[in-house]
Structure formats: structure tokens, C-alpha cells
Design an enzyme around this catalytic site. Structure first.
Site, short mmCIF file in Angstrom:
data_model
loop_
_atom_site.label_atom_id
_atom_site.label_comp_id
_atom_site.label_asym_id
_atom_site.label_seq_id
_atom_site.Cartn_x
_atom_site.Cartn_y
_atom_site.Cartn_z
NE ARG A 102 40.06 39.45 41.16
CZ ARG A 102 39.28 38.73 40.35
NH1 ARG A 102 39.17 37.44 40.52
NH2 ARG A 102 38.61 39.31 39.38
CD GLU B 26 32.03 40.23 25.58
OE1 GLU B 26 32.41 40.34 24.41
OE2 GLU B 26 32.78 39.92 26.53
#
Length: 175
Positions: free
Chosen positions: A58, A95
């Protein structure tokens, strides 16, 4: 216009406990999209920038609109294997695991002033990796600009540690 009201929140996406901030509703609104692009471009109009670099996915949307408004070049920062010419890469931690970003080796010349753009700042890993790419090519990183900064997450702190100045158009809670 209240830009934050144009951002859709999707609970439990992509996994339980996450509130996903979806900017597709913002860019579908012509007035909102235009306001974001204008406000970002206005902030950088007198900075003497040479390039805007936008981070996949984006950030490509917002970065390209700002570059076009400023009349300067645009540099896509992409996931591996998406750019057709010779690239340099920067790995960063997720993560669970690692990922990588790439940029064309000839996209930024030494000394060029570069604005780095993305839609959202959360943990800061992508932003730090992209800033390293700009600097490895000899670019002078003016600032990292995002549409939304998620407060309560370590993104801003990670950017501070990496000496990356940043600007957020909107701040929203991560919860």
C-alpha cells in the site's frame, strides 16, 4: 474531513486478537484519498527532494501519488522477485521468521534526498529495512512518512533507534 473515519477496522484479521486497519475504504473515497495525497505532498513540497520511495504494497499507492504531485521520481520498494533488474535486498525480522525487501540497484544515486512512504507503521521492521536500502544506495533519507501510526506498538521507538525521522498523518490505537 475526518480521515480516520474512512479507515475500516477489521477485528481478528489476519489472526485472532489483531485489529486490522484497512485503508482500502480511505482510497475508495475520492475526497479522502485526495486529502491524504495533498497533505503529504504539501509537507514535503519545499524540502528539495529528488525521489519518493514507496514500500509494497500500500505504500506504493501513496508514495506514487506524492511523487507525481511533487514532480519527482518514484522508487518501488518490493518483496523479493518482483523487480526485473539488478537489486539489493535487506532482510528483517517478523514476529515468526524473517522477510526481505528489494530495490533496484540503480534506483537512487548517492546524495539524492529521498522520502520513504508507507500506509501504516506498526512494529517498524519494514520501515527500518527500507530505510537501510535507501542509505545503502547512498541516498539521504529525509523522512519516513505514513498515513497511519499504530500507537502502543514499538514502531516509533525502532525508527528512533535506527535514526529514522518520521511523520504520521494519523495516529490510531493498536487495540
Amino acid at each position: 474531513m475526518d480521515l480516520a473515519s474512512l479507515v475500516r477496522t477489521i477485528p481478528d484479521y489476519p489472526k485472532p486478537g489483531i485489529l486490522f486497519r484497512d485503508i482500502t475504504t480511505l482510497i475508495q473515497d475520492g475526497g479522502g484519498f485526495r486529502q491524504v495525497a495533498e497533505r503529504l505532498a504539501d509537507r514535503y513540497r519545499s524540502r528539495g527532494l529528488d525521489k519518493v520511495a514507496g514500500i509494497e504494497a500500500r505504500g506504493l499507492i501513496f508514495g506514487a501519488t506524492v511523487a507525481a504531485d511533487l514532480g519527482i521520481g518514484f522508487v518501488p520498494v518490493r518483496k523479493p522477485g518482483k523487480l526485473p533488474h539488478e537489486t539489493i535486498a535487506e532482510r528483517y525480522a517478523l514476529e515468526y521468521g524473517t522477510d526481505s525487501l528489494e530495490v533496484h540497484r540503480d534506483a537512487i544515486r548517492p546524495g539524492e534526498r529521498v522520502l520513504l512512504v508507507d500506509d501504516l507503521l506498526a512494529t517498524g521492521g519494514t520501515a527500518v529495512a527500507a530505510s537501510k536500502l535507501v542509505r545503502r544506495l547512498g541516498g539521504v533519507l529525509d523522512e519516513f512518512a505514513v498515513v497511519i501510526e499504530l500507537t502502543g506498538l514499538p514502531g516509533r521507538e525502532r525508527l528512533d533507534e535506527a535514526d529514522v525521522p518520521m511523520f504520521a498523518l494519523l495516529q490510531m490505537s493498536d487495540s
